[in-house]
Design a protein around this motif. Structure first.
Motif, PDB file in Angstrom:
ATOM      1  N   ILE A 172       0.724  -1.216  -0.106  1.00  0.00           N
ATOM      2  CA  ILE A 172       0.042   0.055  -0.141  1.00  0.00           C
ATOM      3  C   ILE A 172       0.864   1.211  -0.065  1.00  0.00           C
ATOM      4  O   ILE A 172       0.560   2.344  -0.836  1.00  0.00           O
ATOM      5  N   GLY A 173       2.065   1.295   0.666  1.00  0.00           N
ATOM      6  CA  GLY A 173       2.855   2.440   0.691  1.00  0.00           C
ATOM      7  C   GLY A 173       3.696   2.611  -0.534  1.00  0.00           C
ATOM      8  O   GLY A 173       3.467   3.728  -0.960  1.00  0.00           O
ATOM      9  N   GLY A 174       4.021   1.614  -1.425  1.00  0.00           N
ATOM     10  CA  GLY A 174       4.352   1.405  -2.634  1.00  0.00           C
ATOM     11  C   GLY A 174       3.416   2.103  -3.550  1.00  0.00           C
ATOM     12  O   GLY A 174       3.698   3.125  -4.378  1.00  0.00           O
ATOM     13  N   ILE A 175       2.234   1.956  -3.209  1.00  0.00           N
ATOM     14  CA  ILE A 175       1.198   2.303  -4.461  1.00  0.00           C
ATOM     15  C   ILE A 175       0.942   3.622  -4.321  1.00  0.00           C
ATOM     16  O   ILE A 175       0.915   4.561  -5.150  1.00  0.00           O
ATOM     17  N   ILE A 176       0.765   4.178  -2.783  1.00  0.00           N
ATOM     18  CA  ILE A 176       0.638   5.419  -2.587  1.00  0.00           C
ATOM     19  C   ILE A 176       1.790   6.392  -3.141  1.00  0.00           C
ATOM     20  O   ILE A 176       1.341   7.499  -3.773  1.00  0.00           O
ATOM     21  N   VAL A 177       2.952   5.952  -2.759  1.00  0.00           N
ATOM     22  CA  VAL A 177       4.101   6.836  -2.880  1.00  0.00           C
ATOM     23  C   VAL A 177       4.408   7.047  -4.625  1.00  0.00           C
ATOM     24  O   VAL A 177       4.360   8.122  -5.077  1.00  0.00           O
ATOM     25  N   TRP A 178       4.199   5.918  -5.315  1.00  0.00           N
ATOM     26  CA  TRP A 178       4.501   6.015  -6.581  1.00  0.00           C
ATOM     27  C   TRP A 178       3.355   6.629  -7.606  1.00  0.00           C
ATOM     28  O   TRP A 178       3.670   6.962  -8.759  1.00  0.00           O
ATOM     29  N   SER A 179       2.296   6.309  -6.866  1.00  0.00           N
ATOM     30  CA  SER A 179       0.977   6.977  -7.616  1.00  0.00           C
ATOM     31  C   SER A 179       1.095   8.547  -7.490  1.00  0.00           C
ATOM     32  O   SER A 179       0.616   9.501  -8.501  1.00  0.00           O
ATOM     33  N   LEU A 180       1.616   9.118  -6.234  1.00  0.00           N
ATOM     34  CA  LEU A 180       1.770  10.614  -6.117  1.00  0.00           C
ATOM     35  C   LEU A 180       2.773  10.921  -7.002  1.00  0.00           C
ATOM     36  O   LEU A 180       2.857  12.250  -7.606  1.00  0.00           O
ATOM     37  N   ILE A 181       3.817  10.154  -7.258  1.00  0.00           N
ATOM     38  CA  ILE A 181       4.953  10.597  -8.256  1.00  0.00           C
ATOM     39  C   ILE A 181       4.259  10.667  -9.554  1.00  0.00           C
ATOM     40  O   ILE A 181       4.706  11.513 -10.408  1.00  0.00           O
TER      41      ILE A 181
END
Length: 112
Positions: free
Chosen positions: A44-53
């Motif tokens: 979930i953290g990876g999805i949130i961070v890379w989606s924001l990028i």
């Protein structure tokens, strides 16, 4: 000070035994739950961070698809990190189904 030799005590000059761990994890411990939460957090953290990028790059470049690539990249990266930390490996349980999980000892039991 005098040294007295009591029954059940160590001999003079021998070190006192150190106590072991108080609680040894058993098969009913929360290890699986904690590992599952760690895997969930990584993904979930990876999805949130890379989606924001990806969203930021979409905004800068005027596109609409990079956020999806970022979400997929974040999910894959989170799973990769959890795998590299050893959280996704299967653990051997003691109360399994008892079925053999490999080739037989002689290697010829299934030969025709």
């Amino acid at each position: 000070m005098t040294k007295h030799n009591h029954p059940g005590k160590n001999e003079p000059g021998t070190p006192e035994p150190t106590p072991g761990p108080v609680a040894v994890p058993s098969e009913n411990s929360d290890g699986g739950y904690n590992a599952g939460m760690a895997v969930f957090s990584y993904i979930i953290g990876g999805i949130i961070v890379w989606s924001l990028i990806g969203w930021g790059l979409d905004y800068l470049w005027g596109t609409r698809w990079i956020v999806l690539v970022g979400a997929l990249l974040g999910a894959a990266g989170g799973f990769y990190l959890s795998h590299m930390h050893g959280l996704t490996s299967s653990r051997k349980t003691t109360g399994g189904n008892g079925a053999a999980s490999g080739p037989s000892e002689d290697g010829n039991s299934n030969a025709k």
